[in-house]
Enzyme design. Sequence first.
Site, PDB file in Angstrom:
ATOM      1  N   ASP A 211      -8.947   4.243  -2.130  1.00 57.36           N
ATOM      2  CA  ASP A 211      -9.893   4.641  -1.076  1.00 57.36           C
ATOM      3  C   ASP A 211     -11.194   5.209  -1.614  1.00 57.36           C
ATOM      4  O   ASP A 211     -11.406   6.424  -1.648  1.00 57.36           O
ATOM      5  CB  ASP A 211      -9.207   5.661  -0.163  1.00 57.36           C
ATOM      6  CG  ASP A 211      -8.017   5.049   0.556  1.00 57.36           C
ATOM      7  OD1 ASP A 211      -7.868   3.807   0.501  1.00 57.36           O
ATOM      8  OD2 ASP A 211      -7.243   5.807   1.164  1.00 57.36           O
TER       9      ASP A 211
ATOM     10  N   ASP B 168       0.860  -1.194   0.000  1.00 58.82           N
ATOM     11  CA  ASP B 168       0.000   0.000   0.000  1.00 58.82           C
ATOM     12  C   ASP B 168       0.894   1.242   0.000  1.00 58.82           C
ATOM     13  O   ASP B 168       2.118   1.138   0.171  1.00 58.82           O
ATOM     14  CB  ASP B 168      -0.859  -0.084   1.270  1.00 58.82           C
ATOM     15  CG  ASP B 168      -1.938   0.972   1.340  1.00 58.82           C
ATOM     16  OD1 ASP B 168      -2.275   1.561   0.300  1.00 58.82           O
ATOM     17  OD2 ASP B 168      -2.448   1.199   2.460  1.00 58.82           O
TER      18      ASP B 168
ATOM     19  N   GLU C 109       2.763   5.118  -3.876  1.00 60.92           N
ATOM     20  CA  GLU C 109       2.812   6.107  -4.979  1.00 60.92           C
ATOM     21  C   GLU C 109       4.160   6.788  -5.048  1.00 60.92           C
ATOM     22  O   GLU C 109       4.555   7.176  -6.164  1.00 60.92           O
ATOM     23  CB  GLU C 109       1.673   7.119  -4.801  1.00 60.92           C
ATOM     24  CG  GLU C 109       0.286   6.522  -4.921  1.00 60.92           C
ATOM     25  CD  GLU C 109      -0.091   5.628  -3.749  1.00 60.92           C
ATOM     26  OE1 GLU C 109       0.407   5.888  -2.635  1.00 60.92           O
ATOM     27  OE2 GLU C 109      -0.860   4.684  -3.957  1.00 60.92           O
TER      28      GLU C 109
END
Length: 953
Positions: free
Chosen positions: A621, A545, A548
């Site tokens: 999300d 997770d 980025e």
Amino acid sequence: MFNRPRMHRSRPPLPGSASRRTVLWPFVISLTVVLMVSAVKQEDFKTCAQSGFCTRNRAYAELASGTPDWESPFRLDPTSLQLEDGVLTGDLIHAPTSSSSSAESGGALNAGYTIEVHLLDSDAVRVRMNERDPKRRRYDGLQKSVLVKPLVSSTQYDQLGRDEDGLFTINYGSRRQNSARIRFAPFQIEFLADGVSTLVLNEGGLLKIEAAQVWSDVADTRTRTPMERRLEQGMWSERFKDIIDTKPRGPESFGLDITFPDIEDVYGIPEHASSLSLKTTRGPGAQYNEPYRLYNLDVFEYEIDSPMALYGSIPFMLGHSKDKTAGVFWMNAAETWIDIEKIESTSGSSRRTTRTHWYSEAGVLDLFVFLGPTHRDIFKQYSSLVGTTALPQSFSIGYHQCRWNYISQKDVIEVDAGFETHEIPYDVLWLDIEHTNGKRYFTWDPKQFPDPFDMQLHLANKGRKMVTIIDPHIKMDRGYHISKEATDKSLFVMNNHLKPFDGWCWPGSSQWIDFENPRAKDWWASQFSYDRYKGSTNTLFTWNDMNEPSVFTGPEITLPKDAMHYNRVEHRSIHNIYGAMFHAATAQGLSTRNETLQRPFVLSRAFFAGSQRYGSVWTGDNKASWEHFEVAAPMLLTIGLAGLPFSGADVGGFFGDPEPELLTRWYQAGAFYPFFRAHAHLDSKRREPWLFGEPYTSQIRAAIRTRYSLLPFWYTLFQEASMDGVPIIRPMFFEFPSDEATYRMEDQFMVGEALLVKPVTTAGATQSEVYFAGNEKWFEFYDGQVKQGPGVQSVSSPAYKIPVYQRAGTIVPKRETPRRSSKEMENDPFTLVVALDSKGEAYGRLYLDDGESYEYSRGDYILREFKVQGSVLTSRSLNRQESETEWSFIRRYSSLKVERIVFQGLSEPVSRVVIDGRPTVVESWHDVAGKQHVVIVSRANLSIGQDWSVSLS
Ligand code: NOJ
């Protein structure tokens, strides 16, 4: 009934630098609480006007469109052209004409550029442009991470040279069906498929390549007009909020327009919460004001119907119309924006032309053009460069149960027991960040998870697995082995002063592993060995997770662009591939941790072209709202069209609390996402499938069981995708490419070529409008009722099911006995559901292997083809049948049987069914409307490993 465990609220994230931590503490908590409840904070992310190179390239396009007779200032020097071994090279000269002279910007353009046109054996063409003598070397190292193998030049081309219009033409492809037609001045390349113009570079004259250089190289003190100021905005440094991007290399962006003549619909360039067919961002009536942005970002509760950048970026676009298809892959991992405009056709076609304008902040211009001729060929061509989806572990296409967080070992055992009590199958239980010891990945909270082995064993005994989260931010703590080793080995990303960069993420002050460093990948992978990742077992898999990467204190919540990687590579140049490199290293760790290689399972939030080689992704999300549920389908279809088929959206919505109807409808649709996982935010109420009582528990159970019954079909589709790069869930137009009514259809989709799925995305709806494409029948999945295409029909969609239809002409393999997990279904017999077309024919396949190793590549698999023709169903092997191992695998699995066969769509009653020479008793019926006869063979007892036939008369 499942007992709700006490909520454990973890300390929220702490934006603010380490040194300001104490002072900022109260402010930080309240900011985080706001973050937890509010919608996307637009102001955290740049608009085009706040990005220098976006402004400059858009201003250039404006200048072009506002200048009568605009001509690109780029010319190709005819004397420089050379074509050798499939590679054409030449010199591009920037020589402004009077119409473009005002586009001269502070001397920041170079006079000499090179161009290379590579004709490749896959029929793709690669076009590269670069500065001839750059003052600062541009980053050109992407291919090592993106391309699967060295490119091979084609030998199949003819050089036609210059014609009377002064165009230089090369015909290429096995039939020389494709042409690249090059114009010298102004420079342009037009690609034609079978003589038809299909894709054009620089037709709009927007090619612009800035020279990487610093202000002192230029030392220009001219005064500037307002347009010149926009053409130079942010060249030498740039501020966003209170953070300055120092731009040590000055401006180095480049842009180019790519035109799809007479093609109105273009698709791809995920990830955006937007429509399937991309919207216009430029020109009269533009649907968005902003261009589509590709810049991997952690966007909290993202906005729907927006071109804003999200977690992943794949710069691949497909243009499709009734008579032509083209694809383009813009191989660049720097921030990129894409404008889309529909303009009148110049060929006299009634269809408009789509002109796209791409611009990236750094790197070299490096793109690939694919002409098909069919859209399926384009996926083959594209995936031959960037790779197809890795064949996943078979458990990973089952159902995954996740939340932030299952808070303790006891919680895990209780949730697992809930599935048992309610007889709901699932394969994987997930643990989010709270399972760790203080957000130190590869560790366990000793109080809440005292015995991870025992916990995993408890699940493994039922054939179930566990996934733990491992993020790329590493807590700064010398006492933490990962932090210490990475520091000692100098494996962290540096700041612009070449000191280890530190920022803020879940653990507080953190550092980021530099995956551009070749030593980092192997080192990271080695952390997954059982002796290093204490408490891990071979049934434990991984979730990557925040890759980025998310940096709470960074500009736009990510790493600063002037952060430095190995070999002085600026983060700016590789930002969009950072997450994929992390994903790759994790996948390597999981596959090599056993004595023999095992397939990894790693879910990643960030992605880039090629991520399909490492595992699955999800859409981040989202929110428990009908709108977020609805946009999941076009988002997943788009990700699949960009070559990454293993994707899903958080079922139920991550933020907020779904009402039970929304949750149920989402499960019903999610059962048809390639990656099927329910997930929920820390602050949301518990929502395990049984917590809402009846009728919801039964409806959710039915949805999950439907998924399990179709696992053989899904696994076969994954195998197909792993061979030729086709998406697994497909937009309607993919299956019906000449039906224009499907080109913008995104509220229903196909799973493979056989199943049509229509999510019910409106509260209270019990009737749905379904488009039945083609001239054949469609069979309702649960009751076999027939619908005849083409056209829209209103069908009932009661609360307990959504519309799912099987297309005539297909055969779907299933396993119908509900079990706890996919593992427990391994020895179950198969059912074949045959849907005959109007000619009485149908076709399907079944792929089978051990579901976890790579032995299939040595022949350990079974691939069957089922076909009905002339009232006979045959099963035939498609195995390569080359080796003894292959035979022994087939023999081993020969005890697996096809037990049940359902024939739908028979036009006549059947009185006799003969299986391999033996007449058999069958059940048969016909529907009241007399539209079809159905025959069910219940005890076929046919081996999956052998050839056989069943004839009907
Ligand atoms: C952000 C992810 O998108 C979400 O799925 C996860 O639960 C949180 N990080 C906490 O790890």
